[in-house]
Design a protein around this motif. Structure first.
Motif, PDB file in Angstrom:
ATOM      1  N   UNK A  56       0.812  -1.209   0.000  1.00 31.18           N
ATOM      2  CA  UNK A  56       0.000   0.000   0.000  1.00 31.18           C
ATOM      3  C   UNK A  56       0.852   1.268   0.000  1.00 31.18           C
ATOM      4  N   UNK A  57       2.040   1.181   0.582  1.00 31.95           N
ATOM      5  CA  UNK A  57       2.883   2.374   0.713  1.00 31.95           C
ATOM      6  C   UNK A  57       3.902   2.423  -0.412  1.00 31.95           C
ATOM      7  N   UNK A  58       3.997   3.578  -1.038  1.00 33.21           N
ATOM      8  CA  UNK A  58       4.952   3.777  -2.124  1.00 33.21           C
ATOM      9  C   UNK A  58       5.699   5.072  -1.875  1.00 33.21           C
ATOM     10  N   UNK A  59       7.011   5.017  -2.053  1.00 36.20           N
ATOM     11  CA  UNK A  59       7.868   6.178  -1.846  1.00 36.20           C
ATOM     12  C   UNK A  59       8.615   6.524  -3.132  1.00 36.20           C
ATOM     13  N   UNK A  60       8.869   7.803  -3.306  1.00 34.23           N
ATOM     14  CA  UNK A  60       9.847   8.269  -4.277  1.00 34.23           C
ATOM     15  C   UNK A  60      10.955   8.977  -3.499  1.00 34.23           C
ATOM     16  N   UNK A  61      12.176   8.548  -3.738  1.00 37.41           N
ATOM     17  CA  UNK A  61      13.341   9.164  -3.125  1.00 37.41           C
ATOM     18  C   UNK A  61      14.231   9.762  -4.215  1.00 37.41           C
ATOM     19  N   UNK A  62      14.916  10.813  -3.845  1.00 35.31           N
ATOM     20  CA  UNK A  62      15.951  11.400  -4.710  1.00 35.31           C
ATOM     21  C   UNK A  62      17.296  11.153  -4.044  1.00 35.31           C
ATOM     22  N   UNK A  63      18.214  10.575  -4.784  1.00 34.41           N
ATOM     23  CA  UNK A  63      19.547  10.316  -4.238  1.00 34.41           C
ATOM     24  C   UNK A  63      20.582  11.022  -5.099  1.00 34.41           C
ATOM     25  N   UNK A  88      24.363  12.239  -5.907  1.00 36.91           N
ATOM     26  CA  UNK A  88      25.652  11.560  -5.771  1.00 36.91           C
ATOM     27  C   UNK A  88      26.324  11.922  -4.451  1.00 36.91           C
ATOM     28  N   UNK A  89      26.690  10.887  -3.684  1.00 38.21           N
ATOM     29  CA  UNK A  89      27.390  11.102  -2.422  1.00 38.21           C
ATOM     30  C   UNK A  89      26.486  11.343  -1.231  1.00 38.21           C
ATOM     31  N   UNK A  90      25.186  11.285  -1.449  1.00 37.20           N
ATOM     32  CA  UNK A  90      24.240  11.522  -0.356  1.00 37.20           C
ATOM     33  C   UNK A  90      23.321  10.325  -0.182  1.00 37.20           C
ATOM     34  N   UNK A  91      22.657  10.274   0.959  1.00 39.74           N
ATOM     35  CA  UNK A  91      21.666   9.237   1.183  1.00 39.74           C
ATOM     36  C   UNK A  91      20.362   9.580   0.495  1.00 39.74           C
ATOM     37  N   UNK A  92      19.469   8.602   0.376  1.00 40.38           N
ATOM     38  CA  UNK A  92      18.172   8.874  -0.257  1.00 40.38           C
ATOM     39  C   UNK A  92      17.381   9.909   0.532  1.00 40.38           C
ATOM     40  N   UNK A  93      16.775  10.840  -0.188  1.00 41.41           N
ATOM     41  CA  UNK A  93      15.950  11.868   0.427  1.00 41.41           C
ATOM     42  C   UNK A  93      14.515  11.685  -0.061  1.00 41.41           C
ATOM     43  N   UNK A  94      13.597  11.595   0.895  1.00 41.31           N
ATOM     44  CA  UNK A  94      12.204  11.366   0.542  1.00 41.31           C
ATOM     45  C   UNK A  94      11.614  12.559  -0.194  1.00 41.31           C
ATOM     46  N   UNK A  95      11.000  12.285  -1.336  1.00 41.04           N
ATOM     47  CA  UNK A  95      10.303  13.336  -2.076  1.00 41.04           C
ATOM     48  C   UNK A  95       8.811  13.288  -1.778  1.00 41.04           C
ATOM     49  N   UNK A  96       8.245  12.103  -1.900  1.00 42.81           N
ATOM     50  CA  UNK A  96       6.805  11.972  -1.707  1.00 42.81           C
ATOM     51  C   UNK A  96       6.496  10.547  -1.290  1.00 42.81           C
ATOM     52  N   UNK A  97       5.440  10.429  -0.519  1.00 45.32           N
ATOM     53  CA  UNK A  97       5.003   9.123  -0.025  1.00 45.32           C
ATOM     54  C   UNK A  97       3.504   8.992  -0.222  1.00 45.32           C
ATOM     55  N   UNK A  98       3.113   7.854  -0.793  1.00 49.98           N
ATOM     56  CA  UNK A  98       1.705   7.544  -1.006  1.00 49.98           C
ATOM     57  C   UNK A  98       1.273   6.410  -0.086  1.00 49.98           C
ATOM     58  N   UNK A  99       0.063   6.495   0.371  1.00 44.60           N
ATOM     59  CA  UNK A  99      -0.589   5.381   1.042  1.00 44.60           C
ATOM     60  C   UNK A  99      -1.806   5.087   0.177  1.00 44.60           C
ATOM     61  N   UNK A 100      -1.749   3.932  -0.514  1.00 38.93           N
ATOM     62  CA  UNK A 100      -2.719   3.639  -1.577  1.00 38.93           C
ATOM     63  C   UNK A 100      -2.631   4.782  -2.594  1.00 38.93           C
TER      64      UNK A 100
END
Lengths: 114, 108
Positions: A30-37, A39-51
């Motif tokens: 049900x949960x879907x994430x988009x992350x932006x990574x 170069x040289x950094x950890x993943x950063x959350x852009x948006x999160x969906x629940x359904x």
């Protein structure tokens, strides 16, 4: 089980052009994430969906980024117009219900803006 | 505010040496922490989670609430352990934040 699918794997565009990324999560997640990574950094959350609803888009640059998850399954992330600093790997992840469940990641889409 | 800090960008050790990748967190609730790993040209994947108290590929991690740490340890590093390691903190039922990552390089 099949993993999270993302396409395309690579994309090169000029600044001010538009681009779209696609994600197919694991079935039943049900949960879907988009992350932006960047170069040289950890993943950063852009948006999160629940359904098909947005849970958190506080870090999404809404003047140029948009995302949707119609029907609560596949999702697309769009950038319009792209800037040089958008060059990054865009990761999609999905998760089953529950705080202790792990997130499963796709291979990512590497975007280069020139 | 929730935060995950990995102070080392790069950690280089010799094969057979012990390794410790540091992770500190800031969270007001009861944390459940994860370690993710990304091998070269592979996707990010879960390595271990503290709640299961398991050892994966010889790695262990203990949650120290007093020091707000969740360091990843392995007594004898192997070359195939070379990868990017990310500490992650899920919270709020759905969200997960990641540290900046530590690149582990195991030399022969």
């Amino acid at each position: 089980e099949a993993g999270v699918a993302q396409s395309p794997r690579y994309k090169i565009i000029e600044k001010r052009q538009s681009v779209a990324f696609w994600c197919n999560p694991i079935s039943g997640h049900a949960t879907l994430y988009w992350y932006q990574q960047i170069l040289g950094q950890g993943p950063k959350l852009l948006i999160q969906f629940q359904n098909n609803g947005v849970v958190d888009d506080s870090q999404l640059p809404k003047d140029r980024f948009s995302a949707e998850r119609l029907k609560g399954v596949d999702s697309t992330l769009k950038i319009q117009p792209a800037k040089l600093e958008d060059s990054a790997v865009y990761l999609c992840a999905s998760k089953a219900e529950g705080a202790s469940t792990e997130a499963f990641f796709g291979q990512g889409t590497r975007l280069t803006v020139v | 505010a929730q935060r995950v800090t990995q102070p080392e960008k790069l950690l280089s050790v010799f094969k057979g040496a012990p390794v410790e990748l540091k992770c500190n967190y800031s969270y007001s609730g009861s944390p459940e922490l994860f370690w993710y790993v990304q091998y070269s040209r592979q996707r990010l994947q879960l390595l271990l989670r503290h709640i299961s108290r398991e050892s994966i590929k010889g790695f262990t991690a203990d949650l120290n609430k007093g020091e707000t740490s969740f360091h990843l340890k392995k007594p004898f590093a192997q070359e195939e352990d070379s990868a990017m390691y990310y500490c992650a903190l899920p919270f709020g039922g759905f969200k997960t934040i990641f540290g900046a990552g530590t690149r582990l390089f195991v030399k022969a």
